[in-house]
Design a protein around this motif. Structure first.
Motif, short mmCIF file in Angstrom:
data_model
loop_
_atom_site.label_atom_id
_atom_site.label_comp_id
_atom_site.label_asym_id
_atom_site.label_seq_id
_atom_site.Cartn_x
_atom_site.Cartn_y
_atom_site.Cartn_z
N PRO A 174 -23.14 47.12 76.69
CA PRO A 174 -24.11 46.68 77.71
C PRO A 174 -24.18 45.17 77.88
O PRO A 174 -24.22 44.66 79.00
CB PRO A 174 -25.45 47.25 77.22
N GLU A 175 -24.16 44.43 76.77
CA GLU A 175 -24.21 42.97 76.86
C GLU A 175 -22.98 42.42 77.58
O GLU A 175 -23.06 41.53 78.41
CB GLU A 175 -24.34 42.33 75.48
N LEU A 176 -21.82 42.97 77.25
CA LEU A 176 -20.58 42.52 77.89
C LEU A 176 -20.60 42.82 79.39
O LEU A 176 -20.22 41.97 80.21
CB LEU A 176 -19.37 43.17 77.23
N LEU A 177 -21.05 44.01 79.77
CA LEU A 177 -21.14 44.35 81.19
C LEU A 177 -22.15 43.46 81.91
O LEU A 177 -21.92 43.05 83.05
CB LEU A 177 -21.49 45.83 81.37
N ASP A 210 -19.21 54.55 63.59
CA ASP A 210 -18.51 53.30 63.92
C ASP A 210 -18.36 53.14 65.44
O ASP A 210 -18.52 52.04 65.97
CB ASP A 210 -17.12 53.25 63.26
N GLU A 211 -18.05 54.22 66.13
CA GLU A 211 -17.93 54.16 67.60
C GLU A 211 -19.28 53.85 68.24
O GLU A 211 -19.34 53.10 69.21
CB GLU A 211 -17.37 55.48 68.13
N ARG A 212 -20.34 54.42 67.70
CA ARG A 212 -21.67 54.13 68.24
C ARG A 212 -22.02 52.65 68.04
O ARG A 212 -22.60 52.02 68.93
CB ARG A 212 -22.72 55.05 67.62
N ARG A 213 -21.66 52.09 66.91
CA ARG A 213 -21.91 50.65 66.67
C ARG A 213 -21.10 49.81 67.67
O ARG A 213 -21.59 48.83 68.20
CB ARG A 213 -21.59 50.27 65.23
N ALA A 214 -19.85 50.21 67.91
CA ALA A 214 -19.01 49.47 68.87
C ALA A 214 -19.60 49.56 70.27
O ALA A 214 -19.58 48.59 71.04
CB ALA A 214 -17.58 50.02 68.85
#
Length: 158
Positions: free
Chosen positions: A131-134, A122-126
């Motif tokens: 990258p897109e947000l940054l 789940d953390e890997r999916r989050a």
């Protein structure tokens, strides 16, 4: 600006800074200033020492020393500028491109292994959204017409 946004910004700044420092300490195979110069030459093509120094807010003397080190290692070459016979263009050599690629592979491998070892599925999916947000935050700084002050802090190498 909401206080929560300032808190998020500060936590993000601290976390990204720490992450970059840890990755460099664990995975860099090329010294940081050399990797910075090689990366710029890889992305933007041949540059003068003055342009490289200005791009990284370094003194000409510091970048000149770094370029000499890279030349000695065969990672960059120097040739006369076709536009100004008094200046030289610094270019990435095939060996420099390979050194940079190797450095990037080492970093990528270390980060990937750490993600696998430390994060849940789940953390890997989050993490996929980060990258897109940054990138979207970075694009805000690249928008024309937005005149934001650029601070030259003492944390920047000279």
């Amino acid at each position: 600006m909401e206080r929560d946004d300032e808190d998020i910004a500060e936590r993000l700044r601290q976390s990204i800074g720490r992450f970059v420092r840890v990755v460099r300490a664990r995975a860099d195979t090329v010294p940081p200033l050399q990797a910075t110069a090689l990366g710029t030459l890889d992305r933007e093509g041949p540059q003068t020492i003055a342009a490289l120094a200005a791009a990284h807010r370094l003194k000409h003397q510091s970048m000149s020393r770094t370029v000499r080190e890279l030349e000695t290692l065969g990672l960059v070459s120097r040739s006369r500028s076709p536009h100004d016979g008094r200046s030289f263009l610094i270019a990435l050599t095939p060996a420099g491109a390979e050194a940079l690629a190797g450095d990037r592979r080492t970093r990528r491998r270390w980060v990937a292994e750490t993600i696998t070892e430390r994060l849940t599925p789940d953390e890997r999916r989050a993490l996929l959204a980060v990258p897109e947000l940054l990138d979207r935050l970075s694009e805000a700084a690249e928008q024309p017409g937005e005149d934001r002050p650029r601070l030259r802090g003492s944390a920047r190498r000279r």
